[in-house]
Design a protein around this motif. Structure first.
Motif, PDB file in Angstrom:
ATOM      1  N   ASN A  71       0.826  -1.208   0.000  1.00 46.98           N
ATOM      2  CA  ASN A  71       0.000   0.000   0.000  1.00 46.98           C
ATOM      3  C   ASN A  71       0.863   1.263   0.000  1.00 46.98           C
ATOM      4  O   ASN A  71       0.650   2.169   0.788  1.00 46.98           O
ATOM      5  CB  ASN A  71      -0.920  -0.030   1.239  1.00 46.98           C
ATOM      6  N   THR A  72       1.877   1.252  -0.884  1.00 51.77           N
ATOM      7  CA  THR A  72       2.760   2.419  -0.938  1.00 51.77           C
ATOM      8  C   THR A  72       3.228   2.643  -2.369  1.00 51.77           C
ATOM      9  O   THR A  72       3.387   1.679  -3.134  1.00 51.77           O
ATOM     10  CB  THR A  72       3.994   2.247  -0.021  1.00 51.77           C
ATOM     11  N   SER A  73       3.438   3.892  -2.720  1.00 51.73           N
ATOM     12  CA  SER A  73       4.009   4.192  -4.041  1.00 51.73           C
ATOM     13  C   SER A  73       5.507   4.480  -3.908  1.00 51.73           C
ATOM     14  O   SER A  73       6.204   4.735  -4.891  1.00 51.73           O
ATOM     15  CB  SER A  73       3.310   5.412  -4.648  1.00 51.73           C
ATOM     16  N   THR A  74       5.999   4.445  -2.675  1.00 48.06           N
ATOM     17  CA  THR A  74       7.415   4.740  -2.414  1.00 48.06           C
ATOM     18  C   THR A  74       8.296   3.604  -2.937  1.00 48.06           C
ATOM     19  O   THR A  74       8.007   2.433  -2.707  1.00 48.06           O
ATOM     20  CB  THR A  74       7.643   4.919  -0.899  1.00 48.06           C
ATOM     21  N   GLN A  75       9.368   3.976  -3.640  1.00 49.40           N
ATOM     22  CA  GLN A  75      10.305   2.978  -4.168  1.00 49.40           C
ATOM     23  C   GLN A  75      11.478   2.813  -3.210  1.00 49.40           C
ATOM     24  O   GLN A  75      11.879   3.764  -2.544  1.00 49.40           O
ATOM     25  CB  GLN A  75      10.853   3.458  -5.521  1.00 49.40           C
ATOM     26  N   LEU A  76      12.039   1.609  -3.174  1.00 47.30           N
ATOM     27  CA  LEU A  76      13.153   1.325  -2.263  1.00 47.30           C
ATOM     28  C   LEU A  76      14.506   1.512  -2.944  1.00 47.30           C
ATOM     29  O   LEU A  76      14.711   1.106  -4.088  1.00 47.30           O
ATOM     30  CB  LEU A  76      13.066  -0.113  -1.751  1.00 47.30           C
ATOM     31  N   LEU A  77      15.435   2.114  -2.189  1.00 49.41           N
ATOM     32  CA  LEU A  77      16.810   2.286  -2.639  1.00 49.41           C
ATOM     33  C   LEU A  77      17.731   1.621  -1.629  1.00 49.41           C
ATOM     34  O   LEU A  77      17.562   1.784  -0.422  1.00 49.41           O
ATOM     35  CB  LEU A  77      17.138   3.784  -2.751  1.00 49.41           C
ATOM     36  N   ALA A  78      18.693   0.847  -2.135  1.00 52.02           N
ATOM     37  CA  ALA A  78      19.717   0.249  -1.268  1.00 52.02           C
ATOM     38  C   ALA A  78      21.087   0.724  -1.726  1.00 52.02           C
ATOM     39  O   ALA A  78      21.350   0.858  -2.922  1.00 52.02           O
ATOM     40  CB  ALA A  78      19.659  -1.276  -1.332  1.00 52.02           C
ATOM     41  N   ILE A  79      21.954   0.981  -0.758  1.00 48.42           N
ATOM     42  CA  ILE A  79      23.323   1.421  -1.064  1.00 48.42           C
ATOM     43  C   ILE A  79      24.226   0.199  -1.234  1.00 48.42           C
ATOM     44  O   ILE A  79      24.127  -0.773  -0.471  1.00 48.42           O
ATOM     45  CB  ILE A  79      23.865   2.313   0.079  1.00 48.42           C
ATOM     46  N   VAL A  80      25.093   0.262  -2.230  1.00 52.21           N
ATOM     47  CA  VAL A  80      26.095  -0.787  -2.437  1.00 52.21           C
ATOM     48  C   VAL A  80      27.458  -0.106  -2.565  1.00 52.21           C
ATOM     49  O   VAL A  80      27.542   1.057  -2.943  1.00 52.21           O
ATOM     50  CB  VAL A  80      25.784  -1.627  -3.700  1.00 52.21           C
ATOM     51  N   ALA A  81      28.514  -0.852  -2.247  1.00 55.17           N
ATOM     52  CA  ALA A  81      29.854  -0.247  -2.304  1.00 55.17           C
ATOM     53  C   ALA A  81      30.785  -0.993  -3.244  1.00 55.17           C
ATOM     54  O   ALA A  81      31.907  -0.565  -3.488  1.00 55.17           O
ATOM     55  CB  ALA A  81      30.467  -0.203  -0.903  1.00 55.17           C
ATOM     56  N   ASN A  82      30.314  -2.133  -3.767  1.00 56.21           N
ATOM     57  CA  ASN A  82      31.140  -2.899  -4.712  1.00 56.21           C
ATOM     58  C   ASN A  82      30.220  -3.784  -5.561  1.00 56.21           C
ATOM     59  O   ASN A  82      28.999  -3.789  -5.359  1.00 56.21           O
ATOM     60  CB  ASN A  82      32.200  -3.746  -3.981  1.00 56.21           C
ATOM     61  N   LEU A  83      30.809  -4.525  -6.490  1.00 51.09           N
ATOM     62  CA  LEU A  83      29.999  -5.325  -7.420  1.00 51.09           C
ATOM     63  C   LEU A  83      29.248  -6.434  -6.686  1.00 51.09           C
ATOM     64  O   LEU A  83      28.085  -6.698  -6.984  1.00 51.09           O
ATOM     65  CB  LEU A  83      30.877  -5.911  -8.525  1.00 51.09           C
ATOM     66  N   ARG A  84      29.903  -7.036  -5.704  1.00 48.09           N
ATOM     67  CA  ARG A  84      29.229  -8.119  -4.984  1.00 48.09           C
ATOM     68  C   ARG A  84      27.959  -7.612  -4.294  1.00 48.09           C
ATOM     69  O   ARG A  84      26.912  -8.250  -4.320  1.00 48.09           O
ATOM     70  CB  ARG A  84      30.188  -8.722  -3.950  1.00 48.09           C
ATOM     71  N   GLY A  85      28.066  -6.448  -3.662  1.00 47.57           N
ATOM     72  CA  GLY A  85      26.898  -5.851  -3.017  1.00 47.57           C
ATOM     73  C   GLY A  85      25.797  -5.554  -4.021  1.00 47.57           C
ATOM     74  O   GLY A  85      24.607  -5.779  -3.761  1.00 47.57           O
ATOM     75  N   ALA A  86      26.201  -5.052  -5.191  1.00 52.13           N
ATOM     76  CA  ALA A  86      25.222  -4.740  -6.243  1.00 52.13           C
ATOM     77  C   ALA A  86      24.526  -6.016  -6.722  1.00 52.13           C
ATOM     78  O   ALA A  86      23.309  -6.028  -6.936  1.00 52.13           O
ATOM     79  CB  ALA A  86      25.914  -4.037  -7.407  1.00 52.13           C
ATOM     80  N   GLN A  87      25.306  -7.084  -6.869  1.00 48.37           N
ATOM     81  CA  GLN A  87      24.714  -8.369  -7.295  1.00 48.37           C
ATOM     82  C   GLN A  87      23.722  -8.880  -6.249  1.00 48.37           C
ATOM     83  O   GLN A  87      22.634  -9.359  -6.592  1.00 48.37           O
ATOM     84  CB  GLN A  87      25.827  -9.399  -7.533  1.00 48.37           C
ATOM     85  N   ASP A  88      24.096  -8.757  -4.982  1.00 47.43           N
ATOM     86  CA  ASP A  88      23.199  -9.204  -3.900  1.00 47.43           C
ATOM     87  C   ASP A  88      21.905  -8.385  -3.890  1.00 47.43           C
ATOM     88  O   ASP A  88      20.810  -8.929  -3.761  1.00 47.43           O
ATOM     89  CB  ASP A  88      23.897  -9.089  -2.535  1.00 47.43           C
ATOM     90  N   ALA A  89      22.036  -7.071  -4.042  1.00 47.60           N
ATOM     91  CA  ALA A  89      20.854  -6.195  -4.015  1.00 47.60           C
ATOM     92  C   ALA A  89      19.957  -6.452  -5.216  1.00 47.60           C
ATOM     93  O   ALA A  89      18.720  -6.423  -5.111  1.00 47.60           O
ATOM     94  CB  ALA A  89      21.297  -4.727  -3.978  1.00 47.60           C
ATOM     95  N   ALA A  90      20.579  -6.700  -6.383  1.00 45.98           N
ATOM     96  CA  ALA A  90      19.812  -6.863  -7.631  1.00 45.98           C
ATOM     97  C   ALA A  90      18.916  -8.104  -7.610  1.00 45.98           C
ATOM     98  O   ALA A  90      17.958  -8.194  -8.376  1.00 45.98           O
ATOM     99  CB  ALA A  90      20.767  -6.911  -8.824  1.00 45.98           C
ATOM    100  N   LYS A  91      19.233  -9.052  -6.717  1.00 39.53           N
ATOM    101  CA  LYS A  91      18.406 -10.276  -6.620  1.00 39.53           C
ATOM    102  C   LYS A  91      17.019  -9.987  -6.062  1.00 39.53           C
ATOM    103  O   LYS A  91      16.115 -10.807  -6.186  1.00 39.53           O
ATOM    104  CB  LYS A  91      19.099 -11.296  -5.700  1.00 39.53           C
ATOM    105  N   HIS A  92      16.872  -8.846  -5.398  1.00 34.87           N
ATOM    106  CA  HIS A  92      15.607  -8.567  -4.695  1.00 34.87           C
ATOM    107  C   HIS A  92      14.699  -7.695  -5.555  1.00 34.87           C
ATOM    108  O   HIS A  92      14.992  -6.544  -5.822  1.00 34.87           O
ATOM    109  CB  HIS A  92      15.901  -7.887  -3.356  1.00 34.87           C
TER     110      HIS A  92
END
Length: 286
Positions: A71-92
């Motif tokens: 029940n929200t129009s707000t989009q989620l942002l996650a911070i990453v600091a390297n490629l591994r973090g980006a890969q982990d975040a992109a799975k969600h």
């Protein structure tokens, strides 16, 4: 004033990451769930970084699983600091934005991400490919965008050079970040209009840190540039534990709301939920 809606980015991740005592996952999720109902454009909710570096964010995945996005129009942002973090975040699937702090101060980039500026540029390129493949959007922060406390060279030409390189690589959202609170209304009014004019197809934002005394002047200066994206955190909590020993807090969201309301901006926020979040914040921040 054009009709482009103001994008308010609420940053509880930035507010919480430097806290000494671990905030229980359940409490984090309850707080974020309230903020999700307020009506912000984006919620900077967590980070996929080493728990050794930022222990407070070690439970980001568990928190994510506890968020009610029905029940929200707000989009989620996650911070990453390297490629591994980006890969982990992109799975969600729930996460829309991957944020990467790209410092134009070599010293800070090493301190913050254990990588040089040139290595970080490669990470940004890889992150952009990852975003394209996973229906995400990259948000790149030009951190130390108003100078740095390390004596690294800084001037507007350096800011523009890196903005140009990043936009050419395909970055669509650039946020000029004042990681240690050394921006001034004069610098904001000098730099922002130039970036907004030069990179007219790029969304340019502001992530300011400030002492309470200077907040309103900085908000006023940012608004006068025509910027349409502002990061802030409830009560102005937060700061970057990697940047300096003294944390300079975020711009306080309530100050941004008050200022924009005074300018007649239609923010369309649920202030009842906002006040509930204000009350609950005392359990987290004391």
């Amino acid at each position: 004033m054009s009709q482009n809606k103001f994008k308010l980015v609420e940053c509880p991740r930035d507010a919480m990451q430097g806290l000494h005592d671990f905030v229980p996952t359940k409490l984090k999720a309850a707080y974020l769930n309230l903020l999700l109902q307020v009506g912000f454009d984006t919620l900077d909710f967590g980070s996929f970084v080493s728990p050794k570096a930022i222990p407070q964010m070690a439970d980001t995945v568990q928190v994510l699983d506890s968020l009610d996005l029905s029940n929200t129009s707000t989009q989620l942002l996650a911070i990453v600091a390297n490629l591994r973090g980006a890969q982990d975040a992109a799975k969600h699937e729930q996460i829309k934005f991957l944020g990467f702090p790209f410092s134009i101060s070599e010293t800070f980039q090493q301190r913050n991400t254990n990588a040089s500026i040139q290595q970080s540029l490669v990470i940004v390129e890889e992150m952009l490919s990852l975003c394209a493949a996973n229906n995400k959007t990259a948000v790149v922060y030009l951190s130390m965008g108003f100078g740095n406390p390390y004596g690294d060279e800084w001037n507007y030409e350096i800011v523009e050079k890196w903005a140009d390189i990043l936009v050419t690589k395909g970055v669509e959202i650039l946020s000029l970040a004042d990681t240690v609170g050394i921006s001034t209304p004069e610098k904001i009014q000098e730099i922002l209009p130039k970036l907004i004019t030069k990179f007219s197809n790029t969304e340019i934002g502001m992530h300011l840190h400030s002492t309470p005394a200077e907040r309103f002047e900085k908000i006023k200066a940012a608004y006068s540039t025509g910027v349409k994206r502002i990061d802030s955190a409830l009560k102005g909590f937060g700061g970057c534990p990697m940047a300096a020993d003294d944390l300079t807090g975020n711009i306080a969201t309530e100050d941004v709301i008050e200022f924009l309301n005074s300018k007649g901006e239609n923010l369309n926020l649920n202030m009842e939920k906002w006040h509930e979040a204000m009350v609950l914040s005392a359990k987290i921040f004391g």
